[in-house]
Scaffold this active site. Structure first.
Site, PDB file in Angstrom:
ATOM      1  N   HIS A 131     -23.960  14.458  20.977  1.00 28.13           N
ATOM      2  CA  HIS A 131     -23.451  13.737  19.794  1.00 28.13           C
ATOM      3  C   HIS A 131     -22.258  12.891  20.226  1.00 28.13           C
ATOM      4  O   HIS A 131     -21.562  13.229  21.197  1.00 28.13           O
ATOM      5  CB  HIS A 131     -23.080  14.705  18.666  1.00 28.13           C
ATOM      6  CG  HIS A 131     -21.873  15.538  18.968  1.00 28.13           C
ATOM      7  ND1 HIS A 131     -21.940  16.667  19.753  1.00 28.13           N
ATOM      8  CD2 HIS A 131     -20.575  15.382  18.611  1.00 28.13           C
ATOM      9  CE1 HIS A 131     -20.722  17.183  19.856  1.00 28.13           C
ATOM     10  NE2 HIS A 131     -19.880  16.432  19.180  1.00 28.13           N
ATOM     11  N   ALA A 171     -12.622  11.327  20.805  1.00 25.21           N
ATOM     12  CA  ALA A 171     -13.717  10.398  20.512  1.00 25.21           C
ATOM     13  C   ALA A 171     -14.460   9.966  21.780  1.00 25.21           C
ATOM     14  O   ALA A 171     -13.916  10.030  22.885  1.00 25.21           O
ATOM     15  CB  ALA A 171     -13.147   9.162  19.816  1.00 25.21           C
ATOM     16  N   GLY A 231       6.037  -2.249   3.644  1.00 26.90           N
ATOM     17  CA  GLY A 231       5.734  -2.838   4.939  1.00 26.90           C
ATOM     18  C   GLY A 231       6.357  -4.222   5.092  1.00 26.90           C
ATOM     19  O   GLY A 231       7.279  -4.599   4.358  1.00 26.90           O
ATOM     20  N   ASP A 257      -0.069   2.273   8.300  1.00 24.84           N
ATOM     21  CA  ASP A 257      -0.502   1.453   9.432  1.00 24.84           C
ATOM     22  C   ASP A 257       0.432   1.588  10.642  1.00 24.84           C
ATOM     23  O   ASP A 257       0.038   1.253  11.763  1.00 24.84           O
ATOM     24  CB  ASP A 257      -0.578  -0.033   9.037  1.00 24.84           C
ATOM     25  CG  ASP A 257      -1.513  -0.262   7.866  1.00 24.84           C
ATOM     26  OD1 ASP A 257      -2.383   0.583   7.625  1.00 24.84           O
ATOM     27  OD2 ASP A 257      -1.352  -1.298   7.180  1.00 24.84           O
ATOM     28  N   MET A 273      -8.424   2.986   8.593  1.00 24.72           N
ATOM     29  CA  MET A 273      -7.574   1.882   8.130  1.00 24.72           C
ATOM     30  C   MET A 273      -6.593   1.451   9.220  1.00 24.72           C
ATOM     31  O   MET A 273      -6.623   1.966  10.334  1.00 24.72           O
ATOM     32  CB  MET A 273      -6.819   2.307   6.877  1.00 24.72           C
ATOM     33  CG  MET A 273      -7.613   2.153   5.606  1.00 24.72           C
ATOM     34  SD  MET A 273      -6.538   2.405   4.186  1.00 24.72           S
ATOM     35  CE  MET A 273      -7.630   1.830   2.878  1.00 24.72           C
ATOM     36  N   GLY A 274      -5.715   0.556   8.871  1.00 24.43           N
ATOM     37  CA  GLY A 274      -4.711   0.093   9.828  1.00 24.43           C
ATOM     38  C   GLY A 274      -4.389  -1.382   9.673  1.00 24.43           C
ATOM     39  O   GLY A 274      -3.570  -1.926  10.391  1.00 24.43           O
ATOM     40  N   GLY A 289       0.839  -1.210   0.000  1.00 26.56           N
ATOM     41  CA  GLY A 289       0.000   0.000   0.000  1.00 26.56           C
ATOM     42  C   GLY A 289       0.867   1.250   0.000  1.00 26.56           C
ATOM     43  O   GLY A 289       1.834   1.331   0.760  1.00 26.56           O
TER      44      GLY A 289
END
Ligand code: F6P
Length: 325
Positions: free
Chosen positions: A220, A190, A106, A131, A173-174, A15
């Site tokens: 929220h 978060a 990677g 990642d 992603m990750g 990637g």
């Protein structure tokens, strides 16, 4: 010092990640500086198999340090996984006089390096993946830019979530790792964050966090899900079933892999690229150029690949303290 390599090739594989271009530039410029011939190998290991190369002098990498993606293209090569593919790549190296390869990518990329080095070609790996899951290196090129891209997107989402008093479930992603989710979760404040490295209890780690936030007056809720945990859709459905909320799902996807690399990614890539070529010039092989305890070092590739990387305990603990409020 006499250079131990005469002609090197640089490739990007797996990637792509913002900052790969800066690393390619550093490799080409360092090679020129040290008097080593340099070529670009296009499309990852496939390029080595097929002799898909381009000249890469210091001048040809002008104007790429600030560009996302990779000018050499990237690919995951099934053919290179076979003995026959590897032999073809070795033949290409012999035919083109390439005695050293710098591979940016990677873990999968580094396993390819090992295969090539078994056949006598010197190889150095550079960690490049959003990642940040290369165990031997504290940091991988692209992670900072991807974090900032995701944070920017989540901040935007928050505006509309706040206006509509909604719950948002965002998948980042990750691959199998939660570094991106953890950083993004900390950076956006978060309500709950799910990462694959930490077994979670849905009641306690998601529902209770939402309830506590609601009791504290919040209307929220932002839930970050690492893709390695599973689908954000499934998490949203579970939240809806348990709470009566009507969550909206956003899968950030490949947008996280693009964009102008941050200064951190450009500088890290430049240093690692320099280190990699210098290592080849000194006669080193089978090494990964990486960052450990803040220092730029090279480590044995097999040892590096055998290492395990976990999430920072402090970050996880802090996250638990910050969420649900
Ligand atoms: O390794 C980088 C990465 O973006 C992962 O986070 C993700 O799981 C994967 O690559 C996606 O790969 P592809 O580009 O093949 O969809």
């Amino acid at each position: 010092m006499e250079n131990k390599v005469k002609r090197i090739g640089v490739l990007t594989s797996g990637g792509d990640a913002p900052g790969m271009n800066a690393a390619i530039r550093a490799v080409a410029r360092t090679a020129q500086y040290l008097g080593i011939d340099c070529v670009g190998i296009r499309r990852g290991w496939n390029g080595l198999i097929n002799g898909d190369i381009m000249p890469l002098d210091g001048h040809s990498v002008n104007g790429i340090i600030n560009r996302g993606g990779t000018m050499l293209y990237s690919a995951r090569s099934a053919e290179f996984m076979t003995e026959e593919g590897q032999m073809r790549a070795v033949q290409t190296c012999k035919f083109l006089g390439i005695d050293g390869v710098v591979a940016i990518g990677g873990d999968g990329t580094f396993r390819g390096c090992l295969d090539l080095s078994r056949h006598g070609v010197s190889v150095i790996g550079i960690p490049g993946t959003i990642d940040n899951d290369i165990a031997c290196s504290h940091y991988s090129i692209g992670f900072d830019t991807a974090c900032n891209t995701a944070v920017d997107a989540v901040d935007k989402l928050r505006d509309t979530m706040q206006s509509h008093e909604r719950c948002s479930v965002v998948e980042v992603m990750g691959h199998h790792a939660g570094h991106l989710a953890l950083y993004v979760g900390l950076a956006v404040g978060a309500t709950a964050v799910l990462v694959p490295e930490k077994k979670y209890d849905f009641e306690q780690d998601v529902l209770e966090k939402i309830r506590t936030a609601r009791l504290a007056g919040k209307t929220h809720y932002m839930v970050i899900v690492a893709e390695g945990v599973g689908s954000a859709m499934d998490v949203a459905k579970e939240i809806a079933d348990a709470t009566g909320l009507d969550p909206r799902v956003t899968v950030l996807g490949h947008v996280q892999r693009g964009g102008t690399p941050t200064a951190r990614d450009r500088v890290t890539a430049s240093r690692l690229g320099y280190l990699a070529v210098r290592a080849l010039a000194e006669g080193k092989t089978n090494r990964i150029a990486c960052i450990q305890h803040g220092d730029y070092v090279d480590v044995d590739m097999e040892e590096g690949l055998a290492m395990k990387k976990s999430l920072s305990e402090l970050s996880l603990a802090a996250l638990d303290a910050f969420t649900g409020a």
